[in-house]
Design an enzyme around this catalytic site. Structure first.
Site, PDB file in Angstrom:
ATOM      1  N   GLY A  47       0.866  -1.173   0.000  1.00  0.00           N
ATOM      2  CA  GLY A  47       0.000   0.000   0.000  1.00  0.00           C
ATOM      3  C   GLY A  47       0.896   1.214   0.000  1.00  0.00           C
ATOM      4  CD  GLU A  48       2.799   5.786   0.011  1.00  0.00           C
ATOM      5  OE1 GLU A  48       2.918   5.348  -1.138  1.00  0.00           O
ATOM      6  OE2 GLU A  48       3.767   6.209   0.664  1.00  0.00           O
ATOM      7  CB  SER A  49       5.296   2.631   4.047  1.00  0.00           C
ATOM      8  OG  SER A  49       6.066   3.451   3.201  1.00  0.00           O
ATOM      9  CB  CYS A  79       4.958  -3.960  -1.283  1.00  0.00           C
ATOM     10  SG  CYS A  79       5.454  -2.857  -2.594  1.00  0.00           S
ATOM     11  NE  ARG A 109       8.396   5.097   1.459  1.00  0.00           N
ATOM     12  CZ  ARG A 109       7.693   6.232   1.437  1.00  0.00           C
ATOM     13  NH1 ARG A 109       8.208   7.343   1.919  1.00  0.00           N
ATOM     14  NH2 ARG A 109       6.482   6.237   0.935  1.00  0.00           N
ATOM     15  CB  ILE A 137       2.835  -1.851  -7.340  1.00  0.00           C
ATOM     16  CG1 ILE A 137       2.160  -3.008  -8.105  1.00  0.00           C
ATOM     17  CG2 ILE A 137       2.052  -0.540  -7.552  1.00  0.00           C
ATOM     18  CD1 ILE A 137       0.803  -3.405  -7.564  1.00  0.00           C
ATOM     19  NE  ARG A 138       3.088   4.079  -5.830  1.00  0.00           N
ATOM     20  CZ  ARG A 138       2.994   4.381  -4.547  1.00  0.00           C
ATOM     21  NH1 ARG A 138       3.894   5.153  -3.980  1.00  0.00           N
ATOM     22  NH2 ARG A 138       2.008   3.918  -3.828  1.00  0.00           N
ATOM     23  CG  HIS A 173       1.821  -6.016  -4.244  1.00  0.00           C
ATOM     24  ND1 HIS A 173       0.817  -5.571  -3.413  1.00  0.00           N
ATOM     25  CD2 HIS A 173       2.638  -4.965  -4.434  1.00  0.00           C
ATOM     26  CE1 HIS A 173       1.020  -4.303  -3.123  1.00  0.00           C
ATOM     27  NE2 HIS A 173       2.113  -3.911  -3.731  1.00  0.00           N
ATOM     28  CD  GLU A 175      -0.792  -8.491  -2.104  1.00  0.00           C
ATOM     29  OE1 GLU A 175       0.334  -9.036  -2.082  1.00  0.00           O
ATOM     30  OE2 GLU A 175      -0.935  -7.268  -2.307  1.00  0.00           O
TER      31      GLU A 175
HETATM   32  N1  GLN Z   1       5.922   2.943  -2.534  1.00  0.00           N
HETATM   33  C1  GLN Z   1       5.121   2.453  -1.451  1.00  0.00           C
HETATM   34  C2  GLN Z   1       5.655   2.971  -0.124  1.00  0.00           C
HETATM   35  O1  GLN Z   1       6.674   3.575  -0.081  1.00  0.00           O
HETATM   36  C3  GLN Z   1       5.064   0.939  -1.428  1.00  0.00           C
HETATM   37  C4  GLN Z   1       4.369   0.436  -2.647  1.00  0.00           C
HETATM   38  C5  GLN Z   1       3.576  -0.799  -2.444  1.00  0.00           C
HETATM   39  O2  GLN Z   1       3.348  -1.258  -1.328  1.00  0.00           O
HETATM   40  N2  GLN Z   1       3.091  -1.328  -3.534  1.00  0.00           N
HETATM   41  O3  GLN Z   1       5.027   2.743   0.873  1.00  0.00           O
END
Ligand code: GLN
Length: 194
Positions: A47-49, A79, A109, A137-138, A173, A175
């Protein structure tokens, strides 16, 4: 039946809950410290930390969970979840917020590029027959690993799935999609531990 919590502040927690349900675990959403007692393991989703650390601030969850992980709770961070678990980050973007730590790695990151540069790639994973299609993903890059960290998979020479004692981390990921072999492996190890 093993009881597995999934950190459900933000991100891909529903996909992990479905994967674990499908594999026969009893699952629980975790957003507060009182959700931790009785768990056999916890999964920290992607997700987005930076959103997760903000949402957790003030709940008291991360200090307690961090201690519980260091005391041996089996944990799998994927992730953004890996970013929460890393003992060291390559930049100061999350300074000032509680994270978790517990995995002796340094992580950068967003090192695999932006959202539109997301990609899937086959990776060979120790213990699994046949490649696993890993979706990045990122994604964070694992820059270095301490001596107790076992590297289970690499992509382009960089570690992407690692394990140290009770703590597993993936930069991709696992999942997303139908292939739940990595979750199954995690639960299998857990079965042996609980
Ligand atoms: N770029 C996100 C972060 O820094 C991580 C990306 C992800 O969990 N798919 O949290």
């Amino acid at each position: 039946m093993v009881r597995v919590g999934v950190l459900a502040l933000q991100g891909a927690f529903r996909e992990h809950l479905s994967a674990l349900d499908f594999l026969g675990a009893e699952t629980r959403r975790v957003t507060r410290p009182e959700h931790l007692p009785g768990l056999d393991a916890i999964v920290l989703p992607g997700g987005e930390s930076s959103a997760m650390v903000r949402l957790a601030a003030g709940t008291g969850l991360f200090p307690v969970l961090g201690r519980t992980i260091r005391a041996g709770l089996p944990t799998f961070g994927t992730c953004a979840g890996l970013i929460l678990l890393a003992d060291r980050l390559g930049d100061d973007s999350l300074d000032g917020y509680d994270r978790l730590g517990g995995l002796d790695v340094t992580v950068a990151r967003n090192a695999y590029g932006r959202q539109r540069e997301s990609f899937s790639a086959p990776v060979a994973i120790t213990g699994l027959t046949g490649d696993f299609t890993a979706t990045f993903i990122r994604a964070p890059r694992i820059l270095d690993c301490g001596p107790g960290v076992e590297i289970l998979a690499r992509h382009d020479g960089h570690p992407v799935l690692v394990r140290a004692a009770n703590v597993w981390g993936a930069s991709f990921h696992p999942e997303l999609g139908e292939d739940l072999r990595i979750h199954a492996e995690f639960l299998h190890h857990l079965g042996a531990a609980v």
